[in-house]
Design an enzyme around this catalytic site. Structure first.
Site, short mmCIF file in Angstrom:
data_model
loop_
_atom_site.label_atom_id
_atom_site.label_comp_id
_atom_site.label_asym_id
_atom_site.label_seq_id
_atom_site.Cartn_x
_atom_site.Cartn_y
_atom_site.Cartn_z
N THR A 153 8.46 23.91 11.75
CA THR A 153 9.19 23.53 10.54
C THR A 153 8.70 24.49 9.49
OG1 THR A 153 9.39 21.24 11.21
CG2 THR A 153 9.36 21.59 8.86
N THR A 190 13.71 22.10 8.35
CA THR A 190 13.36 22.22 9.78
C THR A 190 14.56 22.31 10.71
OG1 THR A 190 12.01 21.19 11.50
CG2 THR A 190 13.30 19.70 10.14
N ASN A 230 13.37 21.35 13.71
CA ASN A 230 12.52 20.48 14.53
C ASN A 230 11.70 21.31 15.51
OD1 ASN A 230 11.27 18.14 15.21
ND2 ASN A 230 12.84 17.43 16.62
N ASP A 267 14.00 13.08 16.84
CA ASP A 267 13.23 12.28 15.88
C ASP A 267 13.69 10.82 15.85
OD1 ASP A 267 11.41 14.16 15.11
OD2 ASP A 267 12.42 14.72 13.25
N SER A 292 11.85 10.86 9.65
CA SER A 292 11.11 12.12 9.53
C SER A 292 9.68 11.86 9.06
CB SER A 292 11.82 13.01 8.51
OG SER A 292 11.06 14.16 8.23
N SER A 293 8.82 12.86 9.26
CA SER A 293 7.47 12.81 8.68
C SER A 293 7.32 13.81 7.54
CB SER A 293 6.43 13.16 9.75
OG SER A 293 6.52 12.27 10.83
N GLY A 347 4.49 20.58 10.68
CA GLY A 347 3.49 20.02 11.59
C GLY A 347 3.88 18.70 12.22
N GLY A 348 5.17 18.33 12.16
CA GLY A 348 5.61 17.10 12.81
C GLY A 348 4.83 15.91 12.29
#
Ligand code: DON
Length: 567
Positions: free
Chosen positions: A378, A396, A398, A420, A449-450, A470-471
Protein backbone atom coordinates in the site's frame (compact mmCIF):
# COMPACT_ATOMS: atom_id res chain seq x y z
CA UNK A 1 8.73 -8.69 1.73
CA UNK A 2 12.32 -7.62 1.29
CA UNK A 3 13.78 -4.35 2.35
CA UNK A 4 17.12 -2.59 2.27
CA UNK A 5 18.09 -4.15 5.49
CA UNK A 6 21.65 -3.04 6.21
CA UNK A 7 20.60 0.59 5.73
CA UNK A 8 17.53 0.00 7.86
CA UNK A 9 19.44 -1.54 10.72
CA UNK A 10 22.02 1.22 10.62
CA UNK A 11 19.31 3.83 10.92
CA UNK A 12 17.38 1.93 13.55
CA UNK A 13 20.43 1.53 15.75
CA UNK A 14 21.71 5.04 15.20
CA UNK A 15 18.30 6.17 16.35
CA UNK A 16 17.63 4.05 19.42
CA UNK A 17 20.25 5.50 21.84
CA UNK A 18 18.97 9.02 21.31
CA UNK A 19 15.42 8.17 22.30
CA UNK A 20 16.34 9.06 25.87
CA UNK A 21 14.67 12.39 26.55
CA UNK A 22 16.83 13.08 29.61
CA UNK A 23 20.00 13.02 27.56
CA UNK A 24 18.68 14.84 24.55
CA UNK A 25 20.94 17.86 25.04
CA UNK A 26 24.15 15.87 24.95
CA UNK A 27 23.44 13.71 21.89
CA UNK A 28 23.00 14.27 18.20
CA UNK A 29 19.41 14.12 17.06
CA UNK A 30 18.37 12.63 13.74
CA UNK A 31 16.07 14.89 11.72
CA UNK A 32 14.45 14.39 8.35
CA UNK A 33 14.43 17.22 5.82
CA UNK A 34 13.28 20.54 7.31
CA UNK A 35 11.12 23.06 5.43
CA UNK A 36 10.24 26.50 6.66
CA UNK A 37 6.82 26.56 5.01
CA UNK A 38 5.73 23.39 3.21
CA UNK A 39 6.56 19.69 3.08
CA UNK A 40 5.59 16.45 1.34
CA UNK A 41 6.60 12.94 2.27
CA UNK A 42 5.87 10.09 -0.13
CA UNK A 43 7.06 6.61 -1.05
CA UNK A 44 8.78 7.68 -4.28
CA UNK A 45 11.24 10.53 -4.96
CA UNK A 46 9.46 11.50 -8.19
CA UNK A 47 6.09 11.73 -6.43
CA UNK A 48 7.67 13.94 -3.76
CA UNK A 49 9.24 16.09 -6.50
CA UNK A 50 5.90 16.53 -8.28
CA UNK A 51 4.12 17.33 -4.99
CA UNK A 52 6.75 19.91 -4.04
CA UNK A 53 6.60 21.54 -7.49
CA UNK A 54 2.82 21.90 -7.23
CA UNK A 55 3.25 23.59 -3.84
CA UNK A 56 5.98 25.88 -5.23
CA UNK A 57 3.62 26.83 -8.07
CA UNK A 58 1.16 28.06 -5.47
CA UNK A 59 -1.00 24.96 -5.28
CA UNK A 60 -2.37 24.02 -1.86
CA UNK A 61 -1.93 20.74 0.04
CA UNK A 62 -5.01 19.25 -1.66
CA UNK A 63 -3.65 20.07 -5.12
CA UNK A 64 -0.30 18.52 -4.20
CA UNK A 65 -1.99 15.42 -2.79
CA UNK A 66 -4.01 14.91 -5.99
CA UNK A 67 -0.89 15.30 -8.14
CA UNK A 68 0.97 12.84 -5.89
CA UNK A 69 -1.83 10.27 -6.12
CA UNK A 70 -1.76 10.34 -9.95
CA UNK A 71 2.04 10.34 -10.04
CA UNK A 72 2.30 7.34 -7.73
CA UNK A 73 -0.02 5.46 -10.11
CA UNK A 74 2.78 5.79 -12.70
CA UNK A 75 6.03 5.70 -10.75
CA UNK A 76 5.00 3.25 -8.02
CA UNK A 77 2.73 0.75 -9.79
CA UNK A 78 3.15 -1.84 -7.03
CA UNK A 79 0.72 0.17 -4.87
CA UNK A 80 0.15 3.62 -6.36
CA UNK A 81 -3.03 3.43 -8.34
CA UNK A 82 -6.02 4.57 -10.27
CA UNK A 83 -7.40 1.02 -10.09
CA UNK A 84 -7.64 0.94 -6.29
CA UNK A 85 -8.92 3.15 -3.52
CA UNK A 86 -8.05 4.81 -0.25
CA UNK A 87 -8.84 7.34 2.43
CA UNK A 88 -7.95 10.99 2.96
CA UNK A 89 -7.97 12.85 6.27
CA UNK A 90 -7.50 16.60 6.17
CA UNK A 91 -7.19 19.59 8.42
CA UNK A 92 -7.50 22.92 6.69
CA UNK A 93 -5.72 26.06 7.73
CA UNK A 94 -8.78 27.33 9.65
CA UNK A 95 -8.87 24.15 11.75
CA UNK A 96 -11.74 22.46 9.86
CA UNK A 97 -11.26 18.70 9.74
CA UNK A 98 -12.78 16.07 7.48
CA UNK A 99 -12.27 12.79 5.71
CA UNK A 100 -12.97 11.34 2.31
CA UNK A 101 -13.68 7.65 1.80
CA UNK A 102 -12.67 6.61 -1.71
CA UNK A 103 -12.51 2.94 -0.76
CA UNK A 104 -13.40 0.38 -3.42
CA UNK A 105 -16.75 -1.31 -3.11
CA UNK A 106 -18.10 -4.73 -4.00
CA UNK A 107 -19.71 -5.00 -7.45
CA UNK A 108 -23.53 -5.11 -7.40
CA UNK A 109 -23.56 -8.81 -8.24
CA UNK A 110 -21.11 -9.76 -5.45
CA UNK A 111 -22.53 -11.98 -2.75
CA UNK A 112 -21.71 -13.39 0.65
CA UNK A 113 -20.59 -16.84 -0.44
CA UNK A 114 -18.79 -15.87 -3.64
CA UNK A 115 -15.41 -17.18 -2.44
CA UNK A 116 -16.73 -20.51 -1.10
CA UNK A 117 -16.85 -23.90 -2.80
CA UNK A 118 -19.89 -26.19 -2.68
CA UNK A 119 -18.72 -27.56 0.68
CA UNK A 120 -18.75 -24.04 2.06
CA UNK A 121 -14.94 -23.80 2.26
CA UNK A 122 -12.97 -20.74 1.18
CA UNK A 123 -11.35 -21.32 -2.23
CA UNK A 124 -7.69 -20.33 -1.76
CA UNK A 125 -6.53 -17.40 -3.89
CA UNK A 126 -9.95 -16.49 -5.26
CA UNK A 127 -10.25 -13.25 -3.32
CA UNK A 128 -6.61 -12.28 -3.84
CA UNK A 129 -5.79 -13.04 -7.47
CA UNK A 130 -7.53 -12.52 -10.78
CA UNK A 131 -10.64 -10.67 -11.88
CA UNK A 132 -12.99 -11.74 -9.08
CA UNK A 133 -10.68 -10.21 -6.48
CA UNK A 134 -11.24 -6.68 -7.77
CA UNK A 135 -13.53 -4.17 -6.12
CA UNK A 136 -14.93 -1.16 -7.99
CA UNK A 137 -12.05 1.39 -7.98
CA UNK A 138 -12.48 4.60 -6.01
CA UNK A 139 -9.26 6.59 -6.45
CA UNK A 140 -10.22 8.65 -9.50
CA UNK A 141 -13.60 9.72 -8.11
CA UNK A 142 -11.87 10.46 -4.79
CA UNK A 143 -9.39 12.81 -6.43
CA UNK A 144 -12.16 14.66 -8.29
CA UNK A 145 -14.22 15.02 -5.08
CA UNK A 146 -11.18 16.41 -3.24
CA UNK A 147 -10.52 18.80 -6.08
CA UNK A 148 -14.13 19.96 -6.36
CA UNK A 149 -14.14 21.02 -2.72
CA UNK A 150 -10.58 22.17 -2.08
CA UNK A 151 -8.56 22.33 -5.30
CA UNK A 152 -7.05 25.67 -6.30
CA UNK A 153 -5.14 24.80 -9.48
CA UNK A 154 -6.89 23.34 -12.56
CA UNK A 155 -7.19 19.54 -12.42
CA UNK A 156 -5.34 19.31 -15.78
CA UNK A 157 -2.23 20.77 -14.13
CA UNK A 158 -2.39 18.15 -11.40
CA UNK A 159 -2.66 15.18 -13.78
CA UNK A 160 -0.22 16.44 -16.41
CA UNK A 161 3.00 15.56 -14.51
CA UNK A 162 1.82 11.94 -14.23
CA UNK A 163 0.98 11.85 -17.95
CA UNK A 164 4.43 13.12 -18.86
CA UNK A 165 6.16 10.62 -16.61
CA UNK A 166 4.07 7.82 -18.11
CA UNK A 167 5.04 8.83 -21.68
CA UNK A 168 8.70 9.45 -20.91
CA UNK A 169 9.08 6.40 -18.70
CA UNK A 170 10.42 5.97 -15.22
CA UNK A 171 13.86 4.67 -14.22
CA UNK A 172 13.57 1.63 -12.02
CA UNK A 173 15.19 1.34 -8.61
CA UNK A 174 16.57 -2.03 -7.55
CA UNK A 175 13.57 -2.48 -5.28
CA UNK A 176 11.16 -1.94 -8.23
CA UNK A 177 13.13 -4.42 -10.29
CA UNK A 178 12.93 -7.02 -7.56
CA UNK A 179 9.15 -6.67 -7.28
CA UNK A 180 8.45 -6.52 -10.99
CA UNK A 181 10.69 -9.49 -11.80
CA UNK A 182 9.15 -11.52 -8.99
CA UNK A 183 5.62 -11.26 -10.41
CA UNK A 184 6.37 -11.92 -14.10
CA UNK A 185 4.64 -15.31 -14.11
CA UNK A 186 1.47 -13.94 -12.54
CA UNK A 187 1.47 -10.94 -14.88
CA UNK A 188 1.67 -13.33 -17.83
CA UNK A 189 -1.13 -15.48 -16.45
CA UNK A 190 -3.53 -12.53 -16.75
CA UNK A 191 -2.04 -10.78 -19.77
CA UNK A 192 -3.39 -10.37 -23.28
CA UNK A 193 -0.29 -8.83 -24.79
CA UNK A 194 -0.52 -5.40 -23.26
CA UNK A 195 1.17 -5.45 -19.85
CA UNK A 196 4.13 -3.08 -20.05
CA UNK A 197 5.70 -4.69 -16.98
CA UNK A 198 6.23 -8.00 -18.77
CA UNK A 199 9.70 -8.53 -20.20
CA UNK A 200 11.34 -11.70 -21.48
CA UNK A 201 14.70 -10.94 -19.86
CA UNK A 202 14.79 -9.70 -16.27
CA UNK A 203 14.45 -5.97 -15.65
CA UNK A 204 17.64 -4.31 -14.40
CA UNK A 205 18.11 -1.37 -12.09
CA UNK A 206 18.17 1.81 -14.18
CA UNK A 207 15.96 0.38 -16.96
CA UNK A 208 13.24 2.77 -18.06
CA UNK A 209 9.65 1.55 -17.82
CA UNK A 210 7.31 3.38 -20.20
CA UNK A 211 3.54 3.37 -19.55
CA UNK A 212 2.05 4.42 -22.92
CA UNK A 213 -1.43 3.00 -22.36
CA UNK A 214 -1.58 4.45 -18.86
CA UNK A 215 -0.59 7.84 -20.30
CA UNK A 216 -3.59 7.50 -22.63
CA UNK A 217 -5.93 6.62 -19.76
CA UNK A 218 -4.66 9.55 -17.68
CA UNK A 219 -5.18 11.83 -20.68
CA UNK A 220 -8.84 10.73 -20.89
CA UNK A 221 -9.19 11.55 -17.19
CA UNK A 222 -7.51 14.94 -17.70
CA UNK A 223 -9.75 15.81 -20.67
CA UNK A 224 -13.06 14.27 -19.63
CA UNK A 225 -12.87 14.41 -15.84
CA UNK A 226 -14.29 11.61 -13.74
CA UNK A 227 -16.22 10.27 -16.72
CA UNK A 228 -12.92 9.72 -18.52
CA UNK A 229 -12.47 6.76 -16.18
CA UNK A 230 -15.95 5.68 -15.05
CA UNK A 231 -17.64 6.01 -18.47
CA UNK A 232 -16.64 5.73 -22.11
CA UNK A 233 -13.50 4.08 -23.44
CA UNK A 234 -11.75 3.30 -20.15
CA UNK A 235 -14.94 1.94 -18.55
CA UNK A 236 -15.45 -0.23 -21.64
CA UNK A 237 -11.89 -1.50 -21.32
CA UNK A 238 -12.45 -2.40 -17.66
CA UNK A 239 -15.70 -4.22 -18.46
CA UNK A 240 -14.08 -6.05 -21.40
CA UNK A 241 -11.29 -7.10 -19.05
CA UNK A 242 -13.88 -8.37 -16.56
CA UNK A 243 -15.56 -10.37 -19.29
CA UNK A 244 -12.25 -11.99 -20.21
CA UNK A 245 -11.72 -13.22 -16.65
CA UNK A 246 -15.30 -13.79 -15.37
CA UNK A 247 -15.03 -10.70 -13.17
CA UNK A 248 -18.10 -8.91 -11.85
CA UNK A 249 -17.53 -5.18 -12.37
CA UNK A 250 -20.10 -3.76 -14.82
CA UNK A 251 -20.61 -0.41 -16.51
CA UNK A 252 -23.29 0.39 -13.94
CA UNK A 253 -20.91 -0.40 -11.06
CA UNK A 254 -18.41 2.06 -12.51
CA UNK A 255 -20.93 4.78 -13.31
CA UNK A 256 -22.47 4.47 -9.82
CA UNK A 257 -19.24 4.64 -7.83
CA UNK A 258 -19.10 7.61 -5.51
CA UNK A 259 -16.53 8.58 -2.89
CA UNK A 260 -18.11 9.64 0.41
CA UNK A 261 -17.30 12.55 2.73
CA UNK A 262 -17.36 11.24 6.28
CA UNK A 263 -17.06 12.85 9.69
CA UNK A 264 -13.58 11.99 10.87
CA UNK A 265 -13.06 10.47 14.30
CA UNK A 266 -11.61 12.89 16.81
CA UNK A 267 -10.02 11.85 20.11
CA UNK A 268 -7.54 13.23 22.60
CA UNK A 269 -4.13 12.02 23.70
CA UNK A 270 -2.06 13.86 26.29
CA UNK A 271 -3.28 17.28 25.19
CA UNK A 272 -3.19 16.47 21.47
CA UNK A 273 -6.31 16.29 19.32
CA UNK A 274 -6.12 13.17 17.14
CA UNK A 275 -8.07 13.20 13.87
CA UNK A 276 -8.35 9.88 12.06
CA UNK A 277 -10.31 7.79 9.59
CA UNK A 278 -13.76 6.45 10.56
CA UNK A 279 -15.30 3.18 9.27
CA UNK A 280 -15.15 1.56 6.77
CA UNK A 281 -11.61 1.81 8.05
CA UNK A 282 -11.00 0.25 11.42
CA UNK A 283 -7.91 2.45 11.69
CA UNK A 284 -9.33 5.47 13.51
CA UNK A 285 -11.41 3.49 16.02
CA UNK A 286 -8.54 1.14 16.84
CA UNK A 287 -5.96 3.93 17.07
CA UNK A 288 -8.13 5.99 19.42
CA UNK A 289 -8.83 2.92 21.57
CA UNK A 290 -5.09 2.19 21.77
CA UNK A 291 -4.33 5.79 22.72
CA UNK A 292 -6.98 5.69 25.46
CA UNK A 293 -5.26 2.57 26.76
CA UNK A 294 -1.84 4.22 26.51
CA UNK A 295 -3.10 7.09 28.67
CA UNK A 296 -3.89 4.56 31.39
CA UNK A 297 -0.25 3.48 31.54
CA UNK A 298 2.16 6.34 30.67
CA UNK A 299 4.75 4.88 28.34
CA UNK A 300 6.97 7.90 28.81
CA UNK A 301 7.79 6.42 32.22
CA UNK A 302 8.10 2.76 31.22
CA UNK A 303 10.44 3.79 28.36
CA UNK A 304 10.67 3.18 24.63
CA UNK A 305 10.57 -0.53 23.75
CA UNK A 306 11.33 -1.69 27.28
CA UNK A 307 9.90 -5.10 28.19
CA UNK A 308 7.17 -3.40 30.24
CA UNK A 309 6.17 -1.04 27.42
CA UNK A 310 6.16 -3.79 24.78
CA UNK A 311 4.15 -6.06 27.08
CA UNK A 312 1.54 -3.38 27.82
CA UNK A 313 1.25 -2.26 24.20
CA UNK A 314 0.76 -5.89 23.19
CA UNK A 315 -1.99 -6.39 25.76
CA UNK A 316 -3.79 -3.27 24.52
CA UNK A 317 -3.42 -4.36 20.90
CA UNK A 318 -4.79 -7.88 21.34
CA UNK A 319 -7.96 -6.51 22.94
CA UNK A 320 -8.46 -3.79 20.36
CA UNK A 321 -7.97 -6.17 17.41
CA UNK A 322 -10.46 -8.61 18.93
CA UNK A 323 -12.99 -5.77 18.96
CA UNK A 324 -12.04 -4.94 15.38
CA UNK A 325 -12.90 -8.45 14.25
CA UNK A 326 -16.37 -8.33 15.77
CA UNK A 327 -17.58 -4.78 15.50
CA UNK A 328 -15.94 -3.03 12.57
CA UNK A 329 -17.31 -2.92 9.02
CA UNK A 330 -18.85 -0.63 6.42
CA UNK A 331 -21.12 1.67 8.47
CA UNK A 332 -23.57 1.92 5.56
CA UNK A 333 -24.30 -1.80 5.96
CA UNK A 334 -23.63 -2.56 9.61
CA UNK A 335 -24.36 -0.59 12.72
CA UNK A 336 -20.78 -0.07 13.93
CA UNK A 337 -20.87 0.83 17.66
CA UNK A 338 -18.27 3.60 17.30
CA UNK A 339 -19.47 5.63 20.30
CA UNK A 340 -19.36 2.60 22.55
CA UNK A 341 -15.91 1.52 21.35
CA UNK A 342 -14.53 4.99 21.96
CA UNK A 343 -16.23 5.65 25.30
CA UNK A 344 -13.98 6.06 28.29
CA UNK A 345 -16.00 3.65 30.39
CA UNK A 346 -15.83 0.91 27.79
CA UNK A 347 -12.09 1.17 27.35
CA UNK A 348 -11.32 1.44 31.05
CA UNK A 349 -13.24 -1.76 31.52
CA UNK A 350 -11.84 -3.41 28.39
CA UNK A 351 -8.24 -2.88 29.51
CA UNK A 352 -8.82 -3.60 33.20
CA UNK A 353 -8.01 -7.29 32.72
CA UNK A 354 -4.42 -6.46 31.67
CA UNK A 355 -1.87 -7.91 34.08
CA UNK A 356 1.48 -6.16 34.40
CA UNK A 357 3.38 -9.39 34.98
CA UNK A 358 1.71 -11.82 32.58
CA UNK A 359 0.34 -11.94 29.05
CA UNK A 360 -3.31 -12.87 28.52
CA UNK A 361 -3.54 -15.65 25.93
CA UNK A 362 -5.66 -14.45 22.99
CA UNK A 363 -7.73 -17.63 23.32
CA UNK A 364 -9.04 -16.25 26.59
CA UNK A 365 -10.21 -13.15 24.79
CA UNK A 366 -11.70 -14.94 21.80
CA UNK A 367 -11.17 -18.18 19.88
CA UNK A 368 -9.55 -18.42 16.48
CA UNK A 369 -6.69 -19.90 14.50
CA UNK A 370 -4.99 -17.97 11.76
CA UNK A 371 -1.87 -17.56 9.66
CA UNK A 372 -0.51 -14.74 7.56
CA UNK A 373 1.00 -14.42 4.11
CA UNK A 374 3.20 -11.65 2.84
CA UNK A 375 3.62 -9.65 -0.40
CA UNK A 376 1.29 -6.85 0.37
CA UNK A 377 1.77 -3.28 -0.60
CA UNK A 378 0.00 0.00 0.00
CA UNK A 379 1.31 3.52 0.10
CA UNK A 380 0.85 6.54 2.33
CA UNK A 381 1.73 10.20 1.80
CA UNK A 382 1.54 13.35 3.88
CA UNK A 383 1.38 16.95 2.69
CA UNK A 384 1.43 20.33 4.48
CA UNK A 385 1.27 23.58 2.53
CA UNK A 386 2.50 27.08 3.34
CA UNK A 387 -0.92 28.05 4.75
CA UNK A 388 -0.98 25.11 7.12
CA UNK A 389 -3.48 22.92 5.25
CA UNK A 390 -2.64 19.28 5.91
CA UNK A 391 -3.62 16.16 3.98
CA UNK A 392 -2.93 12.57 5.01
CA UNK A 393 -3.73 9.91 2.37
CA UNK A 394 -3.32 6.15 2.42
CA UNK A 395 -4.12 4.46 -0.88
CA UNK A 396 -3.84 0.89 -2.05
CA UNK A 397 -4.29 -1.91 -4.54
CA UNK A 398 -4.05 -4.20 -1.47
CA UNK A 399 -1.58 -6.85 -2.71
CA UNK A 400 1.57 -6.12 -4.71
CA UNK A 401 0.17 -4.99 -8.08
CA UNK A 402 -3.35 -5.74 -6.77
CA UNK A 403 -5.03 -8.75 -8.36
CA UNK A 404 -2.23 -8.78 -11.03
CA UNK A 405 -4.79 -8.09 -13.75
CA UNK A 406 -3.79 -5.19 -15.95
CA UNK A 407 -6.73 -3.73 -17.84
CA UNK A 408 -5.99 -4.45 -21.48
CA UNK A 409 -5.17 -1.28 -23.38
CA UNK A 410 -5.62 0.93 -20.29
CA UNK A 411 -2.25 0.28 -18.67
CA UNK A 412 -3.21 0.00 -14.99
CA UNK A 413 -3.64 -2.78 -12.47
CA UNK A 414 -6.89 -3.54 -10.69
CA UNK A 415 -6.97 -4.00 -6.93
CA UNK A 416 -7.56 -7.21 -4.97
CA UNK A 417 -9.37 -5.38 -2.20
CA UNK A 418 -12.21 -7.96 -2.06
CA UNK A 419 -9.87 -9.98 0.18
CA UNK A 420 -10.41 -7.38 2.91
CA UNK A 421 -13.93 -8.74 3.31
CA UNK A 422 -14.39 -11.73 5.52
CA UNK A 423 -14.87 -14.53 2.95
CA UNK A 424 -16.23 -16.73 5.75
CA UNK A 425 -16.65 -15.90 9.45
CA UNK A 426 -13.55 -16.90 11.41
CA UNK A 427 -11.41 -17.68 8.35
CA UNK A 428 -8.44 -15.29 8.15
CA UNK A 429 -7.66 -13.14 5.12
CA UNK A 430 -4.15 -12.57 3.74
CA UNK A 431 -3.23 -10.44 6.74
CA UNK A 432 -4.34 -13.19 9.11
CA UNK A 433 -7.22 -10.92 10.12
CA UNK A 434 -10.39 -12.60 11.27
CA UNK A 435 -13.77 -11.16 10.43
CA UNK A 436 -17.37 -11.95 11.12
CA UNK A 437 -20.81 -11.34 9.64
CA UNK A 438 -20.30 -7.59 10.02
CA UNK A 439 -17.65 -7.66 7.30
CA UNK A 440 -19.22 -10.30 5.02
CA UNK A 441 -19.36 -9.57 1.27
CA UNK A 442 -22.54 -7.81 0.12
CA UNK A 443 -23.44 -5.97 -3.08
CA UNK A 444 -22.03 -2.43 -3.15
CA UNK A 445 -20.57 -2.74 0.32
CA UNK A 446 -17.11 -1.41 1.23
CA UNK A 447 -14.64 -3.90 2.67
CA UNK A 448 -13.18 -3.18 6.12
CA UNK A 449 -9.77 -1.53 6.09
CA UNK A 450 -6.91 -0.94 8.52
CA UNK A 451 -5.65 2.17 6.78
CA UNK A 452 -5.08 4.94 9.30
CA UNK A 453 -4.30 8.31 7.76
CA UNK A 454 -4.12 10.59 10.80
CA UNK A 455 -3.48 14.22 11.73
CA UNK A 456 -2.69 15.61 15.19
CA UNK A 457 -3.30 19.08 16.50
CA UNK A 458 -2.00 20.77 19.68
CA UNK A 459 -3.36 23.98 21.18
CA UNK A 460 -5.38 24.65 18.06
CA UNK A 461 -2.36 24.32 15.75
CA UNK A 462 -1.34 21.57 13.34
CA UNK A 463 1.13 19.22 15.06
CA UNK A 464 1.73 16.05 13.03
CA UNK A 465 0.63 14.19 9.87
CA UNK A 466 1.14 10.41 9.97
CA UNK A 467 0.38 7.20 8.12
CA UNK A 468 1.85 4.05 6.63
CA UNK A 469 1.10 0.96 4.55
CA UNK A 470 1.37 -2.47 6.15
CA UNK A 471 -2.08 -4.11 6.17
CA UNK A 472 -3.05 -5.11 9.66
CA UNK A 473 0.18 -3.58 11.04
CA UNK A 474 -0.79 -0.08 9.89
CA UNK A 475 -2.71 0.72 13.07
CA UNK A 476 0.02 -0.39 15.46
CA UNK A 477 2.78 1.36 13.47
CA UNK A 478 0.82 4.63 13.50
CA UNK A 479 0.16 4.15 17.24
CA UNK A 480 3.87 3.64 18.02
CA UNK A 481 5.00 6.51 15.81
CA UNK A 482 2.68 8.89 17.69
CA UNK A 483 3.93 7.56 21.06
CA UNK A 484 7.52 7.89 19.86
CA UNK A 485 7.06 11.61 19.35
CA UNK A 486 4.73 12.44 22.25
CA UNK A 487 5.93 10.04 24.97
CA UNK A 488 9.49 9.31 23.96
CA UNK A 489 10.50 12.76 22.72
CA UNK A 490 11.75 11.63 19.32
CA UNK A 491 12.08 13.76 16.21
CA UNK A 492 9.81 12.73 13.31
CA UNK A 493 12.65 10.89 11.59
CA UNK A 494 13.64 9.06 14.77
CA UNK A 495 10.02 8.08 15.40
CA UNK A 496 9.74 6.70 11.87
CA UNK A 497 13.09 4.91 12.01
CA UNK A 498 12.55 3.36 15.45
CA UNK A 499 11.96 -0.42 15.55
CA UNK A 500 8.27 -1.32 15.54
CA UNK A 501 6.34 -4.25 17.00
CA UNK A 502 2.87 -5.60 16.31
CA UNK A 503 0.17 -7.77 17.86
CA UNK A 504 -3.26 -8.31 16.30
CA UNK A 505 -5.03 -10.62 18.76
CA UNK A 506 -4.78 -13.58 16.37
CA UNK A 507 -2.42 -15.14 15.59
CA UNK A 508 -1.29 -14.84 19.20
CA UNK A 509 2.28 -13.67 18.68
CA UNK A 510 4.24 -10.44 18.80
CA UNK A 511 5.93 -9.48 15.55
CA UNK A 512 9.18 -7.56 15.92
CA UNK A 513 11.77 -6.37 13.44
CA UNK A 514 14.59 -8.85 13.16
CA UNK A 515 17.79 -7.78 14.87
CA UNK A 516 16.23 -4.91 16.80
CA UNK A 517 15.57 -6.52 20.21
CA UNK A 518 18.44 -8.03 22.16
CA UNK A 519 18.36 -11.53 23.63
CA UNK A 520 17.83 -10.32 27.19
CA UNK A 521 14.76 -8.30 26.20
CA UNK A 522 13.38 -11.16 24.13
CA UNK A 523 13.90 -13.41 27.15
CA UNK A 524 11.97 -11.03 29.42
CA UNK A 525 9.08 -10.87 26.99
CA UNK A 526 8.97 -14.66 26.60
CA UNK A 527 8.98 -14.98 30.39
CA UNK A 528 5.88 -12.77 30.45
CA UNK A 529 4.21 -15.33 28.17
CA UNK A 530 4.64 -13.67 24.76
CA UNK A 531 5.51 -15.62 21.66
CA UNK A 532 7.97 -13.48 19.71
CA UNK A 533 8.26 -13.74 15.93
CA UNK A 534 10.76 -11.80 13.78
CA UNK A 535 9.69 -9.98 10.61
CA UNK A 536 11.94 -8.28 8.07
CA UNK A 537 10.32 -4.87 8.60
CA UNK A 538 7.16 -3.25 9.92
CA UNK A 539 5.69 -0.10 8.39
CA UNK A 540 6.88 2.34 5.76
CA UNK A 541 5.86 5.61 7.32
CA UNK A 542 5.69 8.95 5.49
CA UNK A 543 5.09 11.68 8.05
CA UNK A 544 5.46 15.37 8.86
CA UNK A 545 6.01 17.01 12.25
CA UNK A 546 5.57 20.68 13.08
CA UNK A 547 8.66 21.68 15.11
CA UNK A 548 8.52 24.12 18.05
CA UNK A 549 9.75 26.97 15.81
CA UNK A 550 6.94 26.27 13.32
CA UNK A 551 9.22 24.66 10.73
CA UNK A 552 8.20 21.31 9.23
CA UNK A 553 10.20 18.11 9.57
CA UNK A 554 9.42 15.53 6.92
CA UNK A 555 10.30 11.87 7.46
CA UNK A 556 10.20 9.11 4.90
CA UNK A 557 10.84 5.61 6.14
CA UNK A 558 14.31 4.13 5.46
CA UNK A 559 12.54 0.77 5.10
CA UNK A 560 11.51 2.04 1.65
CA UNK A 561 13.09 4.41 -0.88
CA UNK A 562 10.74 7.37 -0.56
CA UNK A 563 11.74 10.91 0.27
CA UNK A 564 10.45 13.93 2.11
CA UNK A 565 10.89 17.26 0.34
CA UNK A 566 10.07 20.74 1.51
CA UNK A 567 10.95 24.39 1.26
O1 DON B 1 -7.24 -1.60 3.57
C1 DON B 1 -6.44 -2.35 4.13
O2 DON B 1 -6.35 -2.46 5.33
C2 DON B 1 -5.47 -3.16 3.30
N1 DON B 1 -6.05 -3.44 2.01
C3 DON B 1 -4.20 -2.43 3.18
C4 DON B 1 -3.16 -3.22 2.47
C5 DON B 1 -1.79 -2.85 2.83
O3 DON B 1 -1.55 -1.96 3.60
C6 DON B 1 -0.72 -3.63 2.22
N2 DON B 1 0.56 -3.05 2.56
N3 DON B 1 1.59 -3.23 2.84
Amino acid sequence: MKYYFPALLLLLFSCSPIADKGNSDSITRTYGPIGSSAMVSTAHPLASKVGKEILLKGGNAFDAAIAIQFTLAVVYPVAGNIGGGGFAVYRSTDGQVGSLDFREKAPASAHKDMYLNTQGEVIPGMSTEGHLAAGVPGSVDGMFKLHERFGSLPMEDLIQPAIELAYEGVQLYDRDVENINKYQELFKKYDHGHNQLIKETPWQEGDVLVHKNLAGTLSFIRDLGRDGFYKGIVANQIVAEMNRGSGLITKEDLANYSAIWREPLVGQYKGYKVISMPPPSSGGVALLQLLQGAEQFDFSKTGHNSAETIHLMTELERRVYADRATYLADPDFFDVPVDMLLSKGYNTDRFSSIKKDQSTPSSEIKEGKVDIIESIETTHFSVVDANGNAVSITTTLNGYFGCKVMVKGAGFFLNNEMDDFSAKPGVPNQFGLIGNEANAVAPEKRMLSSMTPTILEKDGQLAMVVGTPGGSTIITCVFQTILNVIDHGMTMQEAVNAPKLHHQWLPDRVLYEEGTLDEALLGELKALGHEMEPRSALGKMDCILVLPDGKLEGASDPRNYGTAAGF
